[in-house]
Scaffold this active site. Structure first.
Site, PDB file in Angstrom:
ATOM      1  N   CYS A 280      -3.823  -0.573   6.157  1.00  6.53           N
ATOM      2  CA  CYS A 280      -3.842  -1.614   7.185  1.00  6.53           C
ATOM      3  C   CYS A 280      -2.520  -1.633   7.944  1.00  6.53           C
ATOM      4  O   CYS A 280      -2.490  -1.709   9.181  1.00  6.53           O
ATOM      5  CB  CYS A 280      -4.082  -2.990   6.554  1.00  6.53           C
TER       6      CYS A 280
ATOM      7  N   CYS B  25      -2.016  -4.234   2.171  1.00  2.49           N
ATOM      8  CA  CYS B  25      -2.839  -3.019   2.278  1.00  2.49           C
ATOM      9  C   CYS B  25      -2.077  -1.947   3.054  1.00  2.49           C
ATOM     10  O   CYS B  25      -1.786  -2.119   4.250  1.00  2.49           O
ATOM     11  CB  CYS B  25      -4.161  -3.369   2.958  1.00  2.49           C
TER      12      CYS B  25
END
Length: 342
Positions: A122, A119
């Site tokens: 992230c 991600c």
């Protein structure tokens, strides 16, 4: 965050720029507070400039007052849940072999971060989380729960490469469901020192927001940031969707108050057929892009706004004809007898 952005624009005002050039530090709203205070004397600004500053501020007061008034109107605000629910506890084994639980961090503010190595957002926020953990290590515990990635060796290599300094474990599907399914990554839950969830954030957020919330929960100064509370109507726990009076993508403006209550009742009573196993109300909160729950709620609203005529209603009868008068039963009058002639 819009208020924080407007605040940054405020500190870029020409007046504040001028103050900075004269050796005064004007911090943005948040941490620390918006105050203009002299910087260290080691900056060695001339005494002449310092003595000139008071008269300069007086002359700029007419221009400065509207700016300060605008700062009050655009005061940044953070929000916490009113009467928060306890966070579901769990017991996992971290990448280092140590147990990872909420109970072990009781008494600290906890930032529970659901993320994945693949991600992008992230990965982008990890350095900020590492810095927060370092800065508030005695009073804050960040816990990283990895989703959609079962390769522990790859995750461990990733954490070492990024210098992650907080416990990381792989979340089970059961934990994900307890926390609402985790529809987006990253998703972070902010817990107070009592282990209650006071806020939830989806997506990449400004680290200033996290730090402000952490400081507020620790009772530390947060400058001129205002703290407000709200009722959880499904934003934190989907089970509270029944409290919601509005739902994402659902237009209730054409309904009467009574019809609106009926619609909300139906939304919380009927299950969405998209496979999520949630009610229509929960699905609208969980997945705003779900076309099935959107169509189903729209159909309910339309049926209440324009109810179809009942098929069992009796047809209107034709108006009755006026009554015909009955014939008279009295005998006809006899002609008067003719008077005799003389």
């Amino acid at each position: 965050m819009a208020a924080l952005e407007q605040t940054n624009l405020l500190t870029d005002h020409p007046i504040f720029f001028l103050l900075r050039t004269l050796g005064y530090h004007c911090a943005p709203l948040g941490i620390p507070p918006l105050l203009c205070s002299p910087i260290d004397d080691t900056m060695r600004h001339s005494l002449r400039v310092r003595s000139f500053l008071p008269s300069l501020l007086v002359s700029l007061l007419p221009f400065l007052s509207p700016v300060l008034a605008a700062s009050e109107e655009n005061q940044p605000t953070i929000h916490f849940v009113r009467n928060p629910d306890p966070a579901p506890d769990f017991k996992l084994t971290g990448l280092d072999g140590e147990p990872v639980t909420l109970a072990d961090s009781h008494g600290k503010v906890i930032l529970l971060n659901f993320w994945a190595t693949w991600c992008g957002p992230c990965r982008a926020e990890i350095p900020d989380l590492v810095e927060l953990q370092n800065k508030y290590k005695d009073h804050l515990q960040i816990l990283g729960l990895v989703v959609d990635d079962d390769d522990q060796d790859a995750v461990k290599e990733f954490t070492e490469r990024f210098g992650i300094n907080y416990p990381v474990a792989i979340a089970t599907n059961d934990i994900r469901l307890q926390y609402g399914g985790i529809a987006a990554l990253p998703t972070s839950f902010v817990l107070d020192a009592e282990g209650r969830i006071v806020q939830k954030h989806e997506g990449l957020r400004d680290p200033v927001l996290y730090e402000t919330e952490i400081r507020a929960l620790l009772g530390l100064p947060i400058g001129n940031v205002r703290v407000e509370t709200f009722e959880d109507t499904g934003q934190i726990f989907l089970k509270h969707a029944e409290r919601a009076t509005e739902l994402p993508g659902v237009d209730l403006s054409k309904l009467t108050p009574e019809q609106k209550i009926s619609a909300l009742h139906k939304f919380n009573a009927e299950t969405c057929n998209c496979g999520c196993t949630f009610t229509l109300a929960q699905c609208r909160i969980y997945d705003r892009n779900c076309q099935i729950s959107k169509a189903a709620t729209a159909k309910i609203v339309a049926a209440l706004a324009h109810p179809a005529p009942s098929k069992s209603a009796p047809a209107k009868s034709a108006p009755a004809a006026p009554p015909v008068p009955a014939p008279s039963t009295q005998p006809a009058a006899s002609p008067a007898p003719e008077k005799p002639h003389d």
